[in-house]
Design an enzyme around this catalytic site. Structure first.
Site, PDB file in Angstrom:
ATOM      1  N   GLY A   1      -6.972  -7.982  -4.000  1.00  0.00           N
ATOM      2  CA  GLY A   1      -6.996  -7.335  -5.303  1.00  0.00           C
ATOM      3  C   GLY A   1      -6.863  -5.840  -5.078  1.00  0.00           C
ATOM      4  N   ALA A   2      -5.882  -5.207  -5.710  1.00  0.00           N
ATOM      5  CA  ALA A   2      -5.548  -3.820  -5.394  1.00  0.00           C
ATOM      6  C   ALA A   2      -6.742  -2.878  -5.500  1.00  0.00           C
ATOM      7  CB  ALA A   2      -4.422  -3.335  -6.314  1.00  0.00           C
TER       8      ALA A   2
ATOM      9  N   GLY B   1       5.888  10.444   3.818  1.00  0.00           N
ATOM     10  CA  GLY B   1       4.649  11.137   3.515  1.00  0.00           C
ATOM     11  C   GLY B   1       4.330  11.172   2.039  1.00  0.00           C
TER      12      GLY B   1
ATOM     13  N   ASP C   1      -2.726   1.107  -1.712  1.00  0.00           N
ATOM     14  CA  ASP C   1      -4.173   1.158  -1.948  1.00  0.00           C
ATOM     15  C   ASP C   1      -4.857   1.954  -0.842  1.00  0.00           C
ATOM     16  OD1 ASP C   1      -3.713  -0.556  -4.126  1.00  0.00           O
ATOM     17  OD2 ASP C   1      -3.949  -2.335  -2.874  1.00  0.00           O
TER      18      ASP C   1
END
Length: 318
Positions: free
Chosen positions: A35-36, A234, A263
């Site tokens: 789950g993010a 980046g 995440d």
């Protein structure tokens, strides 16, 4: 209470053990927490910060697994409520040697998709310094969209810093137009916005990181900064009233799984801010955690401890 909070849908993921094999032909799977937003809570906790997670799971063995694993990760599950009506969501994920894995979700009508704004009255925000939100939870149902709007309004009133990752999931929305409009409106309520460069193209029509940043800074006076994730290149950082700049990424010899990288980037930004560091260091740490994440098969298994992060910096400084 916790200095960090996030809200989302917890999931159980069954990750294929057979590499480069279609899901229909996989013979065995390993079970992980996923789950993010929960990934972010795991990473923040692993780097030594008190965290709590807001959601709802079913009174089933998946829900029991999630609540146990959340506690094991030193994340408070005080606000991880139980539903005796709806079930816990889960999904299956391919193992691939390169590229993004195929994923099959089983989350429609889940307990988390029925989390109401009335539950927010139970929150204790007295010690909360930062809250992370994403575009996934409001996409689950009209109910969760209402809950997310109410929550972000509450955070504005309380003066609590909010980071927002659009985290596009087109399959959860009725249309792309609805997704774009809704997420851009939610972004107006965040202090710091963390779009990816491809997400920016969908949400405002450009892959130019400065244009993406200017769009979100121009949307709302409440937004103070935008950090655009550039993948291996980046991140681009722009604060209101300042000139934007690029923080270079870290080279990775072998990519195992890209799920959880975004995440992980949020983890780096958030923990740096909780420690009083500036956005430049936040973006640098975000790139570092993201680089570690893509070298692990688990969605959040590659997120580092403080010692592991220090070692990563040391190795990559040579």
């Amino acid at each position: 209470m916790a200095e960090f909070l996030t809200i989302g849908e917890p999931l159980v993921v069954f990750a294929a053990n057979d590499v480069d094999v279609p899901l229909a032909q996989v013979s065995s799977f390993s079970r992980f927490l996923a789950g993010a937003e929960l990934n972010v809570a795991v990473g923040v906790s692993r780097l030594g910060h008190s965290s709590a997670y807001i959601s709802e799971v079913g009174q089933d063995f998946f829900g029991e697994f999630i609540r146990t694993e959340v506690a094991t990760q030193n994340i408070s599950n005080q606000y991880l409520w139980l539903s005796d009506t709806y079930q816990t969501g889960f999904y299956f994920k391919e193992a691939v040697s390169q590229g993004d894995p195929q994923i099959q979700y089983y989350r429609k009508g889940s307990a988390a998709s029925h989390l109401t704004k009335e539950k927010l009255a139970q929150l204790d925000l007295s010690d909360t310094k930062l809250v992370h939100c994403s575009g996934i939870f409001p996409a689950l149902s009209p109910e969760t969209l209402t809950t997310m709007n109410a929550f972000m309004d509450q955070l504005q009133v309380e003066g609590i810093t909010t980071t927002f990752d659009p985290n596009l999931r087109p399959s959860l929305w009725n249309s792309q137009a609805e997704m774009v409009t809704t997420l851009n409106e939610l972004a107006k309520k965040a202090k710091i916005i963390l779009p990816g460069i491809s997400e920016g193209e969908i949400l405002m029509g450009s892959r130019d990181p400065e244009d993406i940043a200017d769009f979100y800074l121009g949307q709302s006076d409440y937004t103070e900064a935008v950090i655009v994730k550039l993948g291996a290149d980046g991140a681009y950082v722009k604060q209101r009233g300042a000139v934007g700049y690029v923080i270079p990424g870290f080279k990775v010899a072998h990519v195992v799984d890209t799920v959880g990288a975004g995440d992980g980037f949020a983890v780096g930004v958030i923990t740096a801010l909780l420690e009083g560091k500036d956005l430049a260091e936040g973006a640098r740490r975000g790139c570092a955690v993201g680089a570690l994440a893509i070298q692990s098969a688990s969605d959040n298994g590659g997120y580092p401890t403080p010692a592991e992060l220090a070692e990563f910096y040391q190795v990559n400084a040579e």
